[in-house]
Motif scaffolding. Structure first.
Motif, PDB file in Angstrom:
ATOM      1  N   GLU A 179      39.960  49.711  33.124  1.00 50.42           N
ATOM      2  CA  GLU A 179      38.993  48.630  33.346  1.00 50.42           C
ATOM      3  C   GLU A 179      39.407  47.454  32.468  1.00 50.42           C
ATOM      4  O   GLU A 179      39.530  47.588  31.249  1.00 50.42           O
ATOM      5  CB  GLU A 179      37.592  49.103  32.986  1.00 50.42           C
ATOM      6  CG  GLU A 179      36.523  48.054  33.245  1.00 50.42           C
ATOM      7  CD  GLU A 179      35.135  48.533  32.833  1.00 50.42           C
ATOM      8  OE1 GLU A 179      34.257  47.684  32.638  1.00 50.42           O
ATOM      9  OE2 GLU A 179      34.952  49.769  32.695  1.00 50.42           O
ATOM     10  N   VAL A 180      39.626  46.298  33.089  1.00 48.46           N
ATOM     11  CA  VAL A 180      40.129  45.127  32.364  1.00 48.46           C
ATOM     12  C   VAL A 180      39.157  43.966  32.555  1.00 48.46           C
ATOM     13  O   VAL A 180      39.230  43.240  33.554  1.00 48.46           O
ATOM     14  CB  VAL A 180      41.538  44.722  32.856  1.00 48.46           C
ATOM     15  CG1 VAL A 180      42.087  43.583  32.006  1.00 48.46           C
ATOM     16  CG2 VAL A 180      42.476  45.913  32.843  1.00 48.46           C
ATOM     17  N   TRP A 192      48.576  45.057  36.587  1.00 47.65           N
ATOM     18  CA  TRP A 192      49.340  46.247  36.213  1.00 47.65           C
ATOM     19  C   TRP A 192      48.461  47.273  35.486  1.00 47.65           C
ATOM     20  O   TRP A 192      48.546  48.465  35.742  1.00 47.65           O
ATOM     21  CB  TRP A 192      50.518  45.825  35.342  1.00 47.65           C
ATOM     22  CG  TRP A 192      51.405  46.964  34.911  1.00 47.65           C
ATOM     23  CD1 TRP A 192      52.363  47.591  35.655  1.00 47.65           C
ATOM     24  CD2 TRP A 192      51.416  47.588  33.632  1.00 47.65           C
ATOM     25  NE1 TRP A 192      52.974  48.575  34.916  1.00 47.65           N
ATOM     26  CE2 TRP A 192      52.414  48.601  33.665  1.00 47.65           C
ATOM     27  CE3 TRP A 192      50.687  47.396  32.457  1.00 47.65           C
ATOM     28  CZ2 TRP A 192      52.692  49.411  32.571  1.00 47.65           C
ATOM     29  CZ3 TRP A 192      50.968  48.204  31.365  1.00 47.65           C
ATOM     30  CH2 TRP A 192      51.949  49.197  31.424  1.00 47.65           C
ATOM     31  N   LEU A 193      47.605  46.785  34.604  1.00 48.49           N
ATOM     32  CA  LEU A 193      46.705  47.687  33.867  1.00 48.49           C
ATOM     33  C   LEU A 193      45.692  48.333  34.808  1.00 48.49           C
ATOM     34  O   LEU A 193      45.360  49.523  34.673  1.00 48.49           O
ATOM     35  CB  LEU A 193      45.987  46.922  32.759  1.00 48.49           C
ATOM     36  CG  LEU A 193      46.858  46.458  31.586  1.00 48.49           C
ATOM     37  CD1 LEU A 193      46.093  45.483  30.703  1.00 48.49           C
ATOM     38  CD2 LEU A 193      47.335  47.648  30.753  1.00 48.49           C
ATOM     39  N   LYS A 194      45.218  47.536  35.777  1.00 48.34           N
ATOM     40  CA  LYS A 194      44.246  48.091  36.734  1.00 48.34           C
ATOM     41  C   LYS A 194      44.886  49.159  37.606  1.00 48.34           C
ATOM     42  O   LYS A 194      44.233  50.148  37.969  1.00 48.34           O
ATOM     43  CB  LYS A 194      43.667  46.968  37.591  1.00 48.34           C
ATOM     44  CG  LYS A 194      42.719  46.040  36.830  1.00 48.34           C
ATOM     45  CD  LYS A 194      42.258  44.866  37.691  1.00 48.34           C
ATOM     46  CE  LYS A 194      41.354  43.931  36.897  1.00 48.34           C
ATOM     47  NZ  LYS A 194      40.959  42.733  37.692  1.00 48.34           N
ATOM     48  N   LEU A 195      46.167  48.971  37.951  1.00 48.07           N
ATOM     49  CA  LEU A 195      46.869  49.990  38.732  1.00 48.07           C
ATOM     50  C   LEU A 195      46.980  51.306  37.960  1.00 48.07           C
ATOM     51  O   LEU A 195      47.134  52.374  38.560  1.00 48.07           O
ATOM     52  CB  LEU A 195      48.265  49.497  39.112  1.00 48.07           C
ATOM     53  CG  LEU A 195      48.332  48.425  40.221  1.00 48.07           C
ATOM     54  CD1 LEU A 195      49.751  47.923  40.388  1.00 48.07           C
ATOM     55  CD2 LEU A 195      47.796  48.980  41.540  1.00 48.07           C
ATOM     56  N   MET A 245      39.894  46.869  24.022  1.00 49.04           N
ATOM     57  CA  MET A 245      40.657  47.822  24.819  1.00 49.04           C
ATOM     58  C   MET A 245      41.582  48.670  23.949  1.00 49.04           C
ATOM     59  O   MET A 245      41.754  49.874  24.187  1.00 49.04           O
ATOM     60  CB  MET A 245      41.480  47.081  25.880  1.00 49.04           C
ATOM     61  CG  MET A 245      40.646  46.448  26.988  1.00 49.04           C
ATOM     62  SD  MET A 245      41.685  45.577  28.191  1.00 49.04           S
ATOM     63  CE  MET A 245      42.529  46.952  28.955  1.00 49.04           C
ATOM     64  N   LEU A 246      42.152  48.076  22.924  1.00 46.20           N
ATOM     65  CA  LEU A 246      43.056  48.808  22.047  1.00 46.20           C
ATOM     66  C   LEU A 246      42.331  49.865  21.221  1.00 46.20           C
ATOM     67  O   LEU A 246      42.973  50.767  20.654  1.00 46.20           O
ATOM     68  CB  LEU A 246      43.804  47.838  21.128  1.00 46.20           C
ATOM     69  CG  LEU A 246      44.920  47.022  21.788  1.00 46.20           C
ATOM     70  CD1 LEU A 246      45.410  45.919  20.871  1.00 46.20           C
ATOM     71  CD2 LEU A 246      46.078  47.932  22.187  1.00 46.20           C
ATOM     72  N   ALA A 257      50.539  51.397  28.347  1.00 47.50           N
ATOM     73  CA  ALA A 257      49.483  50.389  28.416  1.00 47.50           C
ATOM     74  C   ALA A 257      49.170  49.846  27.029  1.00 47.50           C
ATOM     75  O   ALA A 257      48.975  48.626  26.839  1.00 47.50           O
ATOM     76  CB  ALA A 257      48.219  50.986  29.040  1.00 47.50           C
ATOM     77  N   LYS A 258      49.119  50.733  26.043  1.00 45.04           N
ATOM     78  CA  LYS A 258      48.862  50.290  24.677  1.00 45.04           C
ATOM     79  C   LYS A 258      49.984  49.382  24.185  1.00 45.04           C
ATOM     80  O   LYS A 258      49.731  48.334  23.559  1.00 45.04           O
ATOM     81  CB  LYS A 258      48.721  51.494  23.754  1.00 45.04           C
ATOM     82  CG  LYS A 258      48.384  51.121  22.310  1.00 45.04           C
ATOM     83  CD  LYS A 258      48.131  52.361  21.461  1.00 45.04           C
ATOM     84  CE  LYS A 258      47.756  51.955  20.041  1.00 45.04           C
ATOM     85  NZ  LYS A 258      47.473  53.150  19.190  1.00 45.04           N
ATOM     86  N   ALA A 259      51.233  49.756  24.479  1.00 43.53           N
ATOM     87  CA  ALA A 259      52.370  48.938  24.055  1.00 43.53           C
ATOM     88  C   ALA A 259      52.328  47.559  24.694  1.00 43.53           C
ATOM     89  O   ALA A 259      52.602  46.542  24.039  1.00 43.53           O
ATOM     90  CB  ALA A 259      53.677  49.652  24.400  1.00 43.53           C
ATOM     91  N   ALA A 260      51.963  47.501  25.980  1.00 45.90           N
ATOM     92  CA  ALA A 260      51.884  46.213  26.670  1.00 45.90           C
ATOM     93  C   ALA A 260      50.789  45.341  26.074  1.00 45.90           C
ATOM     94  O   ALA A 260      50.968  44.123  25.899  1.00 45.90           O
ATOM     95  CB  ALA A 260      51.637  46.435  28.162  1.00 45.90           C
TER      96      ALA A 260
END
Length: 445
Positions: A261-262, A254-257, A273-274, A282-285
Motif C-alpha cells: 500500500e503506497v 512497482w511497489l504496488k505490484l 513505510m520503512l 522494496a526496502k532497498a528501493a
C-alpha cells in the motif's frame, strides 16, 4: 525645480538567467544592459527613455536623482537600484541612486500582507488592470539573446530587426509604470521607522554571505555523481522498472505490484513505510528514494549560481515577505538550513575529504559509515564561511519573538515566567491542560 517624486521601471536584456543567478549576479553580468526605462513624474504622462532616443525626461530624471529627490519603484531595492548603479552609473555616467531616496511599492504591499508581484498586488488593491500577456511574451523574447555567435557572444534582437516588437515592449514598460503609480496611491507608505528597517534590509542583502566556492563546487559534483550511482542502483533493484530515484510514479507502481500500500512517496510516508515489514528489494528501493530526495543539497547549487564577484551570495531575504511581517527567505533559504545530525568533528573530516579527494570523497564518506547525500545535507551550513581575513560570529536571542509578543500584549503572567526560571513550555502546557505546570522532557513517555 525637481518634481516631488518619480516612478521608474527598467526593462533589461542579458545572457544571464535572472531566475537562476539572482538580481545581483544578473546586474553584474557583462552582457546585461537596459533596453528601456519608463519614467513617470508626479501625475504627468509616462515618458520613455531608450538608447538613442532624444527629447526625453531623462535629463530631468538625472537631475532629480542627483538632488536626492524621491524615487519610487516596484522592487526598486531588489532590481532597479542594481541596474541603475551597476550598469547605468558605471557604464553611462548616471548619478548614483541611493537607498535613502527610494521607496518600494513591493515593500509597501508586503507590509500590508498583500502579494509581492506588481500584477497580483494591483489586483488585490482593486486596481482595474489586465496584464498585457502579449507584451510580457515580447519582453521575455527580447530580454534573451536571439542566438550565440561563433565566438560565444550573444546576438541581440534590435529595433531594426523587429520594430513592432520593440514598440510593444515600450508600451508594456509604460503600462507597468502606470500601474505601479496607481498602486502607490492605494497603499500605505512605510512609517519612518519601517522605512529605515527596509533600508537596513537593503544593506544586509547587498552585503550577502560569503560562500566557500571551492568546496561547494566539489560538493555539487559529488551530489551529481551520487545521484547517478543511486539511479543505477534503483534500476538494478527494480529490474529497470524504475528509471531514477525521482521517478515517483514508476516507483509507486512497482511497489504496488509487490502488493504494498503506497499512500505517496512524500518524506513522511516513506519513513512510515520503512517502519513496516517489507521485502528486501522494496526496502532497498525506498532507502534509495529517501537518500536521493535530500532537497537540502539543492542549496549547494543555489549557492554556486548566486555567488557574485568576490564569492558572496546576495539578495537572500525579502522584507515582510511572510504574512506575519517576518522576513522571507530567498534563493538559498538561509532561514531553513537543515540541522546537522552528525558532530562537528565529523563535518570537519568531510570537508577535509572534499578538498583532498574531490568527487571521490564519496568513498571516504562511506568509509566513515555515512551516506554521501545525507552527509552533504549535514554540511550545508559549513559552506557559508567568513570571508578571508574576517570572523563569522553566530548569535541568537532566546525566545525573542515569544518574549516581545508577550510584552506587546501585556501578558504579565507569561512575562513573569521569563523573568523567573524561563520554563515557558511547562507554563503553556499547564495552561492548555488546566493543571499546574508540568515537566516536559524530550524522552518518550
Amino acid at each position: 525645480m525637481s518634481a516631488d517624486f518619480v516612478h521608474i521601471d527598467f526593462e533589461t536584456r542579458s545572457a544571464a538567467d535572472l531566475l537562476v543567478v539572482g538580481a545581483d549576479v544578473y546586474a553584474q553580468h557583462h552582457t546585461t544592459d537596459a533596453m528601456c526605462l519608463g519614467i513617470g513624474f508626479n501625475d504627468e504622462p509616462i515618458d520613455l527613455w531608450y538608447p538613442g532616443k532624444v527629447n526625453t525626461q531623462l535629463p530631468r530624471l538625472l537631475e532629480h536623482v542627483k538632488a536626492g529627490q524621491k524615487v519610487f519603484g516596484h522592487n526598486i531595492g531588489g532590481f532597479e537600484m542594481l541596474i541603475w548603479n551597476c550598469i547605468m552609473t558605471l557604464n553611462h555616467g548616471w548619478p548614483e541612486l541611493k537607498i535613502n531616496q527610494c521607496e518600494d511599492t513591493m515593500a509597501m504591499a508586503y507590509a500590508m500582507a498583500l502579494p509581492g508581484s506588481l500584477d497580483d498586488a494591483s489586483r488585490a488593491a482593486g486596481i482595474p488592470y489586465q496584464k498585457d500577456l502579449a507584451g510580457h511574451r515580447i519582453m521575455m523574447k527580447l530580454s534573451k539573446p536571439r542566438s550565440i555567435d561563433r565566438n560565444g557572444d550573444p546576438v541581440w534582437w534590435t529595433p531594426k530587426d523587429v520594430p513592432e516588437d520593440f514598440e510593444k515592449l515600450y508600451a508594456y514598460c509604460k503600462q507597468d509604470v502606470e500601474v505601479e503609480r496607481a498602486l502607490a496611491k492605494r497603499l500605505l507608505k512605510l512609517s519612518p521607522f519601517e522605512q529605515k528597517v527596509w533600508e537596513l534590509d537593503y544593506k544586509i542583502n547587498r552585503r550577502g554571505v560569503y560562500v566557500d566556492q571551492t568546496s561547494a563546487r566539489i560538493a555539487v559534483a559529488l551530489v551529481e555523481h551520487e545521484k547517478k550511482r543511486l539511479d543505477n542502483k534503483m534500476q538494478e533493484i527494480t529490474g529497470n522498472a524504475v528509471g531514477t530515484c525521482n521517478a515517483v510514479g514508476q516507483l509507486s507502481d512497482w511497489l504496488k505490484l509487490k502488493g504494498l500500500e503506497v499512500p505517496s512517496l512524500a518524506k513522511a510516508d516513506v519513513v512510515e513505510m520503512l517502519n513496516r515489514p517489507l521485502p528486501n528489494d522494496a526496502k532497498a528501493a525506498l532507502l534509495l528514494r529517501q537518500e536521493a530526495a535530500k532537497t537540502s543539497t539543492a542549496k549547494l547549487q543555489a549557492m554556486m549560481n548566486g555567488a557574485s564577484v568576490g564569492g558572496r551570495v546576495r539578495g537572500l531575504f525579502q522584507y515582510s515577505g511572510a504574512a506575519t511581517r517576518r522576513w522571507a527567505g530567498r534563493r538559498v533559504q538561509l532561514q531553513n538550513l537543515p540541522r546537522p545530525t552528525i558532530k562537528q568533528d565529523k563535518i570537519d573530516e568531510i570537508f577535509n575529504h572534499l578538498n583532498r579527494y574531490g568527487v571521490k570523497a564519496g568513498d571516504k564518506i562511506r568509509e566513515m559509515g555515512l551516506l554521501p547525500m545525507s552527509a552533504m545535507s549535514d554540511c550545508v551550513r559549513g559552506f557559508l564561511r567568513a570571508a578571508p581575513g574576517k570572523d563569522l560570529i553566530a548569535a541568537d536571542l532566546a525566545s525573542i519573538e515569544s518574549r516581545v509578543l508577550a510584552w506587546l500584549a501585556g501578558q504579565e503572567d507569561k512575562l513573569e515566567v521569563y523573568r523567573g526560571d524561563g520554563k515557558i513550555y511547562e507554563f503553556n502546557a499547564g495552561r492548555i491542560y488546566a493543571v499546574k505546570p508540568i515537566e516536559i522532557t524530550k524522552e518518550d513517555p
